[in-house]
Structure formats: structure tokens, C-alpha cells
Enzyme design. Structure first.
Site, mmCIF file in Angstrom:
data_model
loop_
_atom_site.group_PDB
_atom_site.id
_atom_site.type_symbol
_atom_site.label_atom_id
_atom_site.label_comp_id
_atom_site.label_asym_id
_atom_site.label_seq_id
_atom_site.Cartn_x
_atom_site.Cartn_y
_atom_site.Cartn_z
ATOM 1 N N ARG A 135 -9.540 -12.050 3.170
ATOM 2 C CA ARG A 135 -10.396 -13.165 2.754
ATOM 3 C C ARG A 135 -9.673 -14.504 2.869
ATOM 4 N NH1 ARG A 135 -11.275 -10.374 -2.930
ATOM 5 N NH2 ARG A 135 -10.959 -8.627 -1.501
ATOM 6 N N LYS A 163 0.837 -1.197 0.000
ATOM 7 C CA LYS A 163 0.000 0.000 0.000
ATOM 8 C C LYS A 163 0.872 1.246 0.000
ATOM 9 C CE LYS A 163 -3.650 -1.994 2.979
ATOM 10 N NZ LYS A 163 -4.804 -1.923 2.087
#
Length: 469
Positions: free
Chosen positions: A320, A246
């Protein structure tokens, strides 16, 4: 009961100061109900019941005689939190309040207005911290129940607000253990390489690059003969994005990436505190998604607890992965209800913003209950579809499934469809893609952590499975 509440039995000779909340249409009626001096005072201030307008009205002795709050158009159900945020220390009682804002809703608003995260305040500021104003619990309101709701929210907020240097996987485990032990629950933790031996390979893969060992926290409480309720929360204590790194702005609030874990722990506190007749299981995969020579890579194929092989399309879609291993285990018990909470996708924020978390389910009855109770508790949620036409988007050309499909749209839906592949037995389940954060401060909701949807969930669980043992 929270210390910011008082009961009628505690009053003695004390006379609580009345506090009133008004819509503009009720102003003239209210003024006519006041004594002449107080009415003149309020008129002289120019009070017009505008939203957030708070006026202190003196009594004949020059002390505080009343407080009056404007509600404006009346859109904020927690507007009464401004009383406990702004009033001086003292004892108060609700007076003239519109029915839609009154009762337990008013008491809850008062409670959340007292929240403050002060762990890192200097000693000087701590010593100067003001005493909180106290509210006489309104007639007919269960102060203990309101307190349990607020305490569950506060617990989750505190965990989320704590920066990652003090809230890694081990510290999250410590908080979970402390909670569980307080209610006599059983805790099992599988950490580090033991995750591989126990067949939780994706939790291990995501967390192995950090010096802070990954782990699966598993809490069980209640009697085995009671209906099984399972909560699964994403516990990514900090998310760098991994090798798909990021940028700095993307990492700025990543201490909140364990917001799902914090919320299921807060909800668990509410359930155990109310002694609901359920057999509760709480599963938290706790990791730090870091960068090192042992980090998992884009293009890797990971085995999963379910037996599915997962191609890594992006290492920043790590939540996830850890949830999938936990959900696969939770699904083996076929619980009566399973709820999954995660700060999973930016797409969910783009779809519904920060104040209206979306959820996904195939259970029509559960969906209706969540929306109904969410609205009743002023803890709203919004259903998005598990749109099966997007199933092919999560397919992989070399494995069973891809964690980050090459499809730029419907990211919250494709993430939910990914999780759905790991649930095959449980019929009543829902996944919530929550922000766990307040970006626009409002009464009772300072900028920072928020425990989205847990009061709505608690209401559903209490209604379905009974409020008393």
C-alpha cells in the site's frame, strides 16, 4: 491469432475430429444422434457425462472419430479446457456443446488449456514436448479477439510464475519496456535515489534495503484527446516482510507479490492489441522488500508524494505504500477511469478465497459494470465496501495515517481505505485485492499464476470507450 487455432480457410482436405461436451441430461439424446457403432462404444465405456470424464471414440478405420467430455453439474465455465489439455495432437472442431459453454467461451477455454510455463524445463523434456492440438475457430467467433484475451492472460501468468531471482525490479522493467516498444508506447523509468529527487519517497523507502534498485515504471500509449484510462499495479517482486519478517511458509509464494503489476501489463497488452481509443497510462512501482541495515523500520514516519505523513505500523504492509505514491501521481491527471490491482491482503483471501477477488469502489455504475462483465466473461469479481466507519482505524497518533492499523479485523477494507486517502480527484476508480494464484487446479488453470479480473476489466473498458479507433 494463436497457433492453437485454425480457420476454415486453412482446412483444405483435412477433416477435423468433432469434440462434444455433455451434461448428464443430454446424454441419451446425444447417443441417439450417433452412428450405431460409436453409440455402442460409448455405452460400453460406461460414460455417464461425469465432470472431467473424457472418452476417445474410434472411427471405423480405427483412428480417432470423436472425443466426448462430461460436464457433470456444469459448474465450471472453463471445463472445455480439458480437451486441449488432454487430446493428442491433431485438428478438432466443436460439435455438440451446451450453449452456455459454446462460442467464444469454448474457444477461450481451449486456448487456456494449452498454457504451460516451461522456461525451466530441461532440454530433454523440451525436445519431448508434445505438439498442441488445434481447434477450428467456431463459426461467428472472433479468433483474434479470443487470442488477445488469452495472450494477455499468458503474459501475466508468465511474469508471475517466473521466480524472483529472474524477476526483480530490473527484469520487470525489461518486460514492460518490451511490451511498450511493441506497440509504440512511451516508457519513463525513475530508479534508485532518483525516486527521492522526483518525490516518490515511499517507493524508495520500501525498496532501498535491496541491492536491486527500486523504480517506478510509467508507460503512456494512445492519443492525448482520447479518454484517459490509468492502470496501477503493485510490483513487489519479492516480499520478505522486511524487518517484520515473514516465516518460511509466508514467503513460499512471494514471487507472486508482483501479480498486480503483471496483471496490469497483461491488461495493457489486451488494450493496445485491440487498439482501443483510449489514452492509456500504466504505472508500476517495482521494488523488492528486503532486510538490511538500510531497511525502513516499524515506527518510522515516511513522507509521501501526496504530502501525507505515514506512520509504519508494520513493514510487511509495504504494498500500500508503493501504491500510494503511484496513485497520488495518477490522480493528478483525473483520468476517466483508474484501476488499481494488488496482491494486498491475506484478509481478502479469508473473505472470498482464491477464485473470487474482491474490489472496492464508490462508483455505483462502475461496480455494476464490473460485476456484469465479470459474470459474462466468466472472470468473476465481488464487491466489498469502502466502509467509512473504519476510517479511524487507519489514523495515526503521531502522523496523518498508519499503514497497518492496530485493528485485527476488516484488513482488506482498511487497506482499501488507506489507498483511498491518496485519491482525491478521480471519481471513477476501483481497487482490486487479487490473489494472482491458483491453489486448486482446474481445467485451464494449473497450480500457479493467474491473471485475475483482467478480462472483466477489458470488457468494461471496451464497452465504455469503444472497441475500435
Amino acid at each position: 491469432m494463436l497457433s492453437v487455432f485454425a480457420t476454415e480457410a486453412e482446412l483444405g482436405e483435412q477433416k477435423p475430429v468433432p469434440v462434444h461436451a455433455l451434461l448428464p441430461k443430454d446424454l441419451e439424446r446425444f447417443l441417439s444422434s450417433l452412428g450405431p457403432a460409436q453409440a455402442r462404444w460409448l455405452r460400453a465405456t460406461g460414460f455417464a457425462a461425469k465432470e472431467g470424464e473424457l472418452i476417445l471414440v474410434p472411427n471405423e478405420a480405427g483412428g480417432l472419430g470423436a472425443a466426448v467430455l462430461g460436464l457433470g453439474p456444469g459448474r465450471d465455465p472453463h471445463a472445455l479446457a480439458l480437451f486441449s489439455e488432454r487430446l493428442p495432437p491433431g485438428l478438432y472442431r466443436f460439435g455438440d456443446v451446451p450453449p452456455a459453454f459454446g462460442g467464444a467461451r469454448a474457444a477461450y477455454a481451449w486456448a487456456i488449456g494449452t498454457y504451460a510455463f516451461e522456461r525451466y524445463r530441461g532440454q530433454r523434456k523440451k525436445s519431448a514436448r508434445k505438439e498442441r492440438p488445434r481447434l477450428v475457430v467456431p463459426t461467428g467467433v472472433d479468433g483474434e479477439a479470443v487470442s488477445r484475451s488469452a495472450q494477455g492472460v499468458f503474459f501475466a501468468r508468465d511474469l508471475i510464475n517466473t521466480p524472483a531471482n529472474d524477476m526483480g525490479p530490473a527484469e520487470l522493467e525489461e518486460a514492460a519496456r518490451s511490451l511498450a516498444e511493441g506497440f509504440g508506447a512511451r516508457v519513463t523509468v525513475i530508479a534508485g535515489d532518483a525516486l527521492l529527487e522526483a518525490n516518490y519517497p515511499m517507493i524508495h523507502a520500501v525498496g532501498r534495503a535491496s541491492t536491486r534498485a527500486p523504480r517506478l515504471i510509467d508507460i503512456v500509449w494512445g492519443k492525448d484527446e482520447h479518454p484517459k484510462v490509468t492502470l496501477v499495479g503493485k510490483g513487489v517482486c519479492f516480499d520478505t516482510g522486511g524487518l517484520d519478517l515473514k516465516n518460511s511458509s509466508g514467503m513460499a509464494t512471494m514471487k507472486k507479490d508482483m501479480g498486480g503489476a503483471a496483471c496490469v501489463l497483461g491488461l495493457a497488452q489486451m488494450i493496445m492489441g485491440a487498439d482501443l481509443p483510449v489514452r492509456l497510462r500504466v504505472m508500476v512501482p517495482a521494488v523488492e522488500n528486503s532486510v538490511s541495515g538500510s531497511a525502513y523500520r516499524p515506527g518510522d514516519v515516511l513522507a509521501s508524494r501526496k504530502g501525507l505523513f505515514v506512520e509504519i505500523g508494520n513493514t510487511d504492509a509495504e504494498g500500500r505504500l508503493v501504491l500510494a505514491d503511484a496513485l497520488a501521481e495518477a490522480d493528478t491527471e483525473n483520468p476517466a477511469l483508474m484501476l488499481c490491482l494488488a496482491t494486498l491482503t491475506g484478509a481478502a483471501r479469508a473473505a472470498t478465497g482464491m477464485e473470487l477477488p474482491p474490489f472496492f469502489t464508490d462508483d455505483e455504475s462502475l461496480s455494476a459494470d464490473l460485476i456484469r462483465h465479470g459474470n459474462a466473461e466468466h472472470d468473476p469479481v465481488w464487491r466489498l465496501p469502502l466502509w467509512r466507519s473504519y476510517e479511524s482505524a487507519v489514523d495515526s497518533t503521531i502522523a496523518d495515517i498508519n499503514n497497518a492499523p492496530d485493528y485485527p479485523l476488516a484488513g482488506a477494507i482498511t487497506a482499501a481505505l488507506f489507498l483511498n486517502r491518496f485519491i482525491t480527484k478521480t471519481e471513477s476508480w476501483a481497487h482490486f485485492d487479487i490473489p494472482a494464484w491458483v491453489d486448486r487446479p482446474k481445467p485451464g488453470r494449473r497450480k500457479g499464476a493467474e491473471a485475475n479480473a483482467i478480462r472483466a476489466m477489458f470488457a468494461v473498458i471496451a464497452a465504455r470507450f469503444g472497441e475500435k479507433r
